[in-house]
Enzyme design. Structure first.
Site, PDB file in Angstrom:
ATOM      1  N   GLU A 130       0.520  -1.413  -0.191  1.00 10.69           N
ATOM      2  CA  GLU A 130       0.134   0.583   0.220  1.00 10.69           C
ATOM      3  C   GLU A 130       0.981   1.291   0.204  1.00 10.69           C
ATOM      4  O   GLU A 130       1.487   1.223   0.985  1.00 10.69           O
ATOM      5  CB  GLU A 130      -1.277  -0.036   1.402  1.00 10.69           C
ATOM      6  CG  GLU A 130      -2.356   1.460   1.275  1.00 10.69           C
ATOM      7  CD  GLU A 130      -2.711   1.315   2.793  1.00 10.69           C
ATOM      8  OE1 GLU A 130      -2.671   0.453   3.871  1.00 10.69           O
ATOM      9  OE2 GLU A 130      -3.784   1.910   1.983  1.00 10.69           O
ATOM     10  N   ASP A 162      -4.798   3.213  -2.059  1.00  4.49           N
ATOM     11  CA  ASP A 162      -6.120   2.970  -1.095  1.00  4.49           C
ATOM     12  C   ASP A 162      -6.615   4.552  -1.781  1.00  4.49           C
ATOM     13  O   ASP A 162      -6.024   5.493  -1.285  1.00  4.49           O
ATOM     14  CB  ASP A 162      -5.467   3.630   0.165  1.00  4.49           C
ATOM     15  CG  ASP A 162      -6.185   4.502   1.441  1.00  4.49           C
ATOM     16  OD1 ASP A 162      -6.875   5.192   1.008  1.00  4.49           O
ATOM     17  OD2 ASP A 162      -6.135   3.687   2.185  1.00  4.49           O
ATOM     18  N   HIS A 188      -9.124   0.028  -0.839  1.00  2.00           N
ATOM     19  CA  HIS A 188      -8.919   1.084   0.710  1.00  2.00           C
ATOM     20  C   HIS A 188     -10.275   1.408  -0.283  1.00  2.00           C
ATOM     21  O   HIS A 188      -9.754   2.895  -0.394  1.00  2.00           O
ATOM     22  CB  HIS A 188      -8.160   1.153   1.000  1.00  2.00           C
ATOM     23  CG  HIS A 188      -7.799   0.477   2.192  1.00  2.00           C
ATOM     24  ND1 HIS A 188      -6.715   0.360   3.109  1.00  2.00           N
ATOM     25  CD2 HIS A 188      -8.699  -0.584   2.861  1.00  2.00           C
ATOM     26  CE1 HIS A 188      -6.315  -0.327   3.458  1.00  2.00           C
ATOM     27  NE2 HIS A 188      -7.603  -1.738   3.366  1.00  2.00           N
ATOM     28  N   ARG A 194     -10.941  10.127   5.038  1.00  2.00           N
ATOM     29  CA  ARG A 194     -11.127   9.464   5.239  1.00  2.00           C
ATOM     30  C   ARG A 194     -12.613   9.455   6.147  1.00  2.00           C
ATOM     31  O   ARG A 194     -12.517   8.265   6.910  1.00  2.00           O
ATOM     32  CB  ARG A 194     -10.291   9.802   6.294  1.00  2.00           C
ATOM     33  CG  ARG A 194      -9.741   8.124   6.811  1.00  2.00           C
ATOM     34  CD  ARG A 194      -9.668   7.020   5.795  1.00  2.00           C
ATOM     35  NE  ARG A 194      -7.304   6.789   6.137  1.00  2.00           N
ATOM     36  CZ  ARG A 194      -7.780   6.244   4.702  1.00  2.00           C
ATOM     37  NH1 ARG A 194      -8.361   5.965   4.282  1.00  2.00           N
ATOM     38  NH2 ARG A 194      -5.849   5.282   5.422  1.00  2.00           N
ATOM     39  N   GLU A 223     -11.877   2.158   4.515  1.00  2.00           N
ATOM     40  CA  GLU A 223     -11.411   1.933   5.459  1.00  2.00           C
ATOM     41  C   GLU A 223     -11.316   3.518   5.624  1.00  2.00           C
ATOM     42  O   GLU A 223     -10.853   3.814   4.901  1.00  2.00           O
ATOM     43  CB  GLU A 223      -9.599   2.107   5.307  1.00  2.00           C
ATOM     44  CG  GLU A 223      -8.368   2.078   6.647  1.00  2.00           C
ATOM     45  CD  GLU A 223      -7.426   1.567   6.373  1.00  2.00           C
ATOM     46  OE1 GLU A 223      -6.686   0.667   6.650  1.00  2.00           O
ATOM     47  OE2 GLU A 223      -6.916   2.401   4.733  1.00  2.00           O
TER      48      GLU A 223
HETATM   49  C1  LER Z   1      -4.062   2.048   6.176  1.00  2.00           C
HETATM   50  O1  LER Z   1      -4.619   1.069   4.956  1.00  2.00           O
HETATM   51  C2  LER Z   1      -3.980   3.164   5.954  1.00  2.00           C
HETATM   52  O2  LER Z   1      -3.766   3.377   4.503  1.00  2.00           O
HETATM   53  C3  LER Z   1      -2.903   4.140   6.074  1.00  2.00           C
HETATM   54  O3  LER Z   1      -3.105   5.383   6.358  1.00  2.00           O
HETATM   55  C4  LER Z   1      -2.446   3.706   8.299  1.00  2.00           C
HETATM   56  O4  LER Z   1      -1.381   3.580   7.684  1.00  2.00           O
HETATM   57 MN    MN Z   2      -4.983   2.141   4.219  1.00  2.00          MN
END
Ligand code: LER
Ligand code: MN
Length: 246
Positions: A130, A162, A188, A194, A223
């Site tokens: 990631e 993500d 994600h 977020r 997430e």
């Molecule tokens: C974890 O999936 C992530 O997105 C990060 O921001 C935290 O390490």
């Molecule tokens: Mn993430």
């Protein structure tokens, strides 16, 4: 776990993602029973607990810390094998600082991924790398940097996209997803702030168009901050998923 699995199943999620403090602390029997009862899969296990709790990273100056970080992930891979789940390397990648140069850190990371990819492949576990935003790492922040780094692993390490990190770093999330193509192994799902998808300013329509175009068939895994609380965040996520993905 019970309080997470039950509403996830009721809301129509097909799987859960587990963020455990370490592999040893996963209550495996309880988790197995819960996913069986609720007909859920385990999509992935995160490894960030190794950073949060023990300050381990794969790119630390100390060889002992780097080795402990690898061991932490190796144990998570072994645990994931029993669930058919993927393993995520996110914050455990660390960053380059002080006596460790960027190229040295990337060497450390590459060596660790090589060793861990072998272990994951032997156990049929997908290893996910990631890339994070600039406030969390200075190693690789954009898909155009990640693709040449991950390609040599020939599918044994996949990219975790993500959408929160990408909303900070990419000019176009959709174009970045197209560039990564079949290297994407996990997504994600979160908005620009977020919060659950739909509560920020990310435009998900072109993102899901791009995912469809590249034939992405993996998980789209929430997430998000528990805003305004966990259950409403999960509900909001599912509503957005149904709106954009279906
Ligand atoms: C974890 O999936 C992530 O997105 C990060 O921001 C935290 O390490
Ligand atoms: Mn993430």
């Amino acid at each position: 776990l019970a309080g997470g699995c039950r509403p996830a199943a009721e809301l129509g999620f097909s799987a859960v993602e587990i963020f455990a403090p370490s592999a040893a602390e996963i209550p495996k029997g309880e988790l197995e029973a819960l996913v069986r009862k609720h007909r859920l899969a385990v999509a992935a296990f995160g490894t960030g607990g190794g950073w949060i709790r023990q300050k381990l990273t794969l790119t630390a100056a100390s060889a002992e810390v780097r080795q402990r970080a690898r061991q932490f992930i190796a144990e998570m891979i072994d645990a994931a094998a029993g669930f058919g789940a993927a393993v995520i390397i996110g914050s455990l990648q660390g960053k380059f600082e002080r006596e460790v140069s960027r190229s040295q850190a990337l060497n450390y990371l590459g060596e660790a991924l090589t060793e861990l990819a072998d272990r994951a492949a032997a156990r049929k576990v997908t290893l996910l790398y990631e890339h994070l935003n600039r406030y969390e790492t200075n190693l690789l922040n954009r898909v155009e940097e990640v693709v040449p780094f991950i390609k040599p692993f020939q599918g044994r390490v996949k990219i975790l996209a993500d959408l929160f990190h990408m909303s900070i770093e990419e000019a176009s999330i959709a174009d970045a997803l197209r560039e990564a193509g079949d290297l994407i192994g996990h997504v994600h799902f979160a908005d620009s702030n977020r919060r659950p998808a739909g509560l920020g300013h990310t435009d998900f329509t072109p993102i899901f168009e791009a995912l469809r175009e590249i034939g992405y068939a993996g998980y789209v895994s929430a997430e998000a901050l528990p805003y305004p609380d966990s259950e409403l965040a999960a509900k909001q996520t599912m509503e957005s998923f149904n709106q954009f993905a279906c």
